[in-house]
Motif scaffolding. Structure first.
Motif, mmCIF file in Angstrom:
data_model
loop_
_atom_site.group_PDB
_atom_site.id
_atom_site.type_symbol
_atom_site.label_atom_id
_atom_site.label_comp_id
_atom_site.label_asym_id
_atom_site.label_seq_id
_atom_site.Cartn_x
_atom_site.Cartn_y
_atom_site.Cartn_z
ATOM 1 N N ALA A 49 4.034 -5.241 -6.003
ATOM 2 C CA ALA A 49 3.755 -6.052 -4.822
ATOM 3 C C ALA A 49 2.472 -5.543 -4.188
ATOM 4 O O ALA A 49 2.264 -4.327 -4.089
ATOM 5 C CB ALA A 49 4.904 -5.969 -3.822
ATOM 6 N N THR A 50 1.600 -6.477 -3.788
ATOM 7 C CA THR A 50 0.381 -6.115 -3.079
ATOM 8 C C THR A 50 0.339 -6.888 -1.768
ATOM 9 O O THR A 50 0.688 -8.061 -1.716
ATOM 10 C CB THR A 50 -0.888 -6.418 -3.900
ATOM 11 N N GLY A 51 -0.090 -6.223 -0.715
ATOM 12 C CA GLY A 51 -0.233 -6.846 0.595
ATOM 13 C C GLY A 51 -1.685 -6.793 1.006
ATOM 14 O O GLY A 51 -2.360 -5.785 0.818
ATOM 15 N N SER A 52 -2.167 -7.888 1.574
ATOM 16 C CA SER A 52 -3.593 -8.025 1.841
ATOM 17 C C SER A 52 -3.883 -8.352 3.298
ATOM 18 O O SER A 52 -3.033 -8.851 4.033
ATOM 19 C CB SER A 52 -4.150 -9.142 0.948
ATOM 20 N N MET A 53 -5.136 -8.141 3.666
ATOM 21 C CA MET A 53 -5.616 -8.535 4.982
ATOM 22 C C MET A 53 -5.689 -10.052 5.104
ATOM 23 O O MET A 53 -5.903 -10.569 6.190
ATOM 24 C CB MET A 53 -6.980 -7.904 5.256
ATOM 25 N N ASP A 54 -5.495 -10.796 3.998
ATOM 26 C CA ASP A 54 -5.430 -12.257 4.084
ATOM 27 C C ASP A 54 -4.050 -12.723 4.555
ATOM 28 O O ASP A 54 -3.809 -13.911 4.721
ATOM 29 C CB ASP A 54 -5.821 -12.935 2.775
ATOM 30 N N GLY A 55 -3.127 -11.777 4.786
ATOM 31 C CA GLY A 55 -1.797 -12.096 5.287
ATOM 32 C C GLY A 55 -0.779 -12.387 4.211
ATOM 33 O O GLY A 55 0.380 -12.636 4.512
ATOM 34 N N SER A 56 -1.201 -12.354 2.955
ATOM 35 C CA SER A 56 -0.265 -12.683 1.878
ATOM 36 C C SER A 56 0.247 -11.432 1.175
ATOM 37 O O SER A 56 -0.366 -10.373 1.218
ATOM 38 C CB SER A 56 -0.920 -13.608 0.846
ATOM 39 N N THR A 102 -7.667 -13.005 -1.037
ATOM 40 C CA THR A 102 -8.978 -13.392 -0.519
ATOM 41 C C THR A 102 -9.551 -12.364 0.454
ATOM 42 O O THR A 102 -10.604 -12.595 1.032
ATOM 43 C CB THR A 102 -8.902 -14.766 0.173
ATOM 44 N N ALA A 103 -8.860 -11.262 0.633
ATOM 45 C CA ALA A 103 -9.320 -10.175 1.499
ATOM 46 C C ALA A 103 -8.820 -8.861 0.900
ATOM 47 O O ALA A 103 -8.108 -8.852 -0.102
ATOM 48 C CB ALA A 103 -8.806 -10.370 2.920
ATOM 49 N N ALA A 104 -9.194 -7.767 1.528
ATOM 50 C CA ALA A 104 -8.866 -6.436 1.017
ATOM 51 C C ALA A 104 -7.366 -6.221 0.886
ATOM 52 O O ALA A 104 -6.582 -6.647 1.736
ATOM 53 C CB ALA A 104 -9.445 -5.367 1.930
ATOM 54 N N VAL A 105 -6.975 -5.547 -0.191
ATOM 55 C CA VAL A 105 -5.584 -5.144 -0.393
ATOM 56 C C VAL A 105 -5.363 -3.854 0.378
ATOM 57 O O VAL A 105 -6.092 -2.889 0.210
ATOM 58 C CB VAL A 105 -5.270 -4.951 -1.897
ATOM 59 N N GLN A 106 -4.342 -3.854 1.235
ATOM 60 C CA GLN A 106 -4.050 -2.704 2.074
ATOM 61 C C GLN A 106 -2.800 -1.949 1.647
ATOM 62 O O GLN A 106 -2.620 -0.809 2.039
ATOM 63 C CB GLN A 106 -3.855 -3.152 3.528
ATOM 64 N N ALA A 107 -1.915 -2.609 0.887
ATOM 65 C CA ALA A 107 -0.634 -1.980 0.578
ATOM 66 C C ALA A 107 -0.177 -2.348 -0.823
ATOM 67 O O ALA A 107 -0.422 -3.462 -1.289
ATOM 68 C CB ALA A 107 0.423 -2.432 1.588
ATOM 69 N N VAL A 108 0.473 -1.399 -1.489
ATOM 70 C CA VAL A 108 1.045 -1.630 -2.813
ATOM 71 C C VAL A 108 2.426 -0.990 -2.881
ATOM 72 O O VAL A 108 2.687 0.011 -2.218
ATOM 73 C CB VAL A 108 0.160 -1.055 -3.948
ATOM 74 N N ALA A 109 3.306 -1.605 -3.668
ATOM 75 C CA ALA A 109 4.647 -1.035 -3.876
ATOM 76 C C ALA A 109 5.184 -1.530 -5.205
ATOM 77 O O ALA A 109 5.052 -2.715 -5.529
ATOM 78 C CB ALA A 109 5.596 -1.446 -2.754
ATOM 79 N N THR A 126 4.069 -14.398 4.783
ATOM 80 C CA THR A 126 4.523 -13.323 5.659
ATOM 81 C C THR A 126 4.480 -13.711 7.129
ATOM 82 O O THR A 126 5.199 -13.140 7.930
ATOM 83 C CB THR A 126 3.658 -12.060 5.481
ATOM 84 N N GLY A 127 3.602 -14.624 7.492
ATOM 85 C CA GLY A 127 3.406 -14.963 8.888
ATOM 86 C C GLY A 127 2.497 -13.986 9.609
ATOM 87 O O GLY A 127 2.215 -14.148 10.793
ATOM 88 N N PHE A 128 2.012 -12.965 8.915
ATOM 89 C CA PHE A 128 1.094 -11.990 9.504
ATOM 90 C C PHE A 128 -0.345 -12.368 9.173
ATOM 91 O O PHE A 128 -0.611 -12.966 8.137
ATOM 92 C CB PHE A 128 1.360 -10.582 8.964
ATOM 93 N N SER A 129 -1.277 -11.958 10.033
ATOM 94 C CA SER A 129 -2.688 -12.177 9.711
ATOM 95 C C SER A 129 -3.190 -11.114 8.743
ATOM 96 O O SER A 129 -4.203 -11.300 8.084
ATOM 97 C CB SER A 129 -3.537 -12.180 10.980
ATOM 98 N N GLY A 130 -2.484 -10.016 8.636
ATOM 99 C CA GLY A 130 -2.809 -8.957 7.688
ATOM 100 C C GLY A 130 -1.564 -8.158 7.365
ATOM 101 O O GLY A 130 -0.678 -8.026 8.213
ATOM 102 N N VAL A 131 -1.475 -7.646 6.149
ATOM 103 C CA VAL A 131 -0.323 -6.843 5.713
ATOM 104 C C VAL A 131 -0.800 -5.404 5.553
ATOM 105 O O VAL A 131 -1.784 -5.145 4.867
ATOM 106 C CB VAL A 131 0.260 -7.377 4.389
ATOM 107 N N PHE A 132 -0.083 -4.474 6.190
ATOM 108 C CA PHE A 132 -0.501 -3.079 6.191
ATOM 109 C C PHE A 132 0.420 -2.144 5.433
ATOM 110 O O PHE A 132 0.020 -1.052 5.073
ATOM 111 C CB PHE A 132 -0.664 -2.587 7.633
ATOM 112 N N SER A 133 1.661 -2.557 5.192
ATOM 113 C CA SER A 133 2.587 -1.670 4.503
ATOM 114 C C SER A 133 3.668 -2.486 3.801
ATOM 115 O O SER A 133 4.074 -3.545 4.293
ATOM 116 C CB SER A 133 3.229 -0.704 5.504
#
Length: 136
Positions: A41-48, A25-32, A65-72
């Motif tokens: 795997a994709t990590g987003s600013m939606d925290g998922s 639901t928000a921008a994807v910041q990380a992929v692996a 994740t418990g994060f508000s955004g995922v960066f890496s």
């Protein structure tokens, strides 16, 4: 997207150009890529974090994740653990060898987004087809 990753065989590049992964639901910041190349795997600013089947492009249940955004993101060499870094620089290790518990996933959605499930989410996470509200 601020991250790109080659698949282990070098034939697939995860970017925002060829296919759109719209489950976040928000921008994807990380992929692996998983070491076997079958999962992205994709990590987003939606925290998922979402795991995607690279052959079909279908998403699996999100990982909390418990994060508000995922960066890496980074997989361990054996592919059993996914390292996740949030916006505050804190990190978590997620066991990706077992599928996520649907009840915990739904609870995380309620806590993170403060809303009930959409019809699509309900179909994905409630296999019995229940239409009952899951958020308090």
């Amino acid at each position: 997207m601020t991250s790109v990753a080659f698949g282990p065989d070098g034939r697939i590049l995860a970017t925002a150009v060829l296919a759109s992964l719209t489950e976040h639901t928000a921008a994807v910041q990380a992929v692996a890529f998983h070491p076997d190349g079958d999962t992205l795997a994709t990590g987003s600013m939606d925290g998922s974090v979402r795991l995607w089947d690279t052959a079909t492009g279908k998403a699996r249940a999100p990982l909390a994740t418990g994060f508000s955004g995922v960066f890496s993101l980074a997989y361990s060499p054996d592919g059993r653990t996914l390292a996740v870094v949030g916006g505050d620089g804190a990190g978590r290790l997620l066991d990706v060898t077992t599928p996520p518990d649907p009840d915990k996933t739904i609870q995380q959605i309620c806590r993170t987004f403060g809303r009930d499930l959409t019809e699509e989410e309900r179909a994905a996470y409630l296999p019995d087809g229940s239409d009952a509200s899951v958020c308090p």
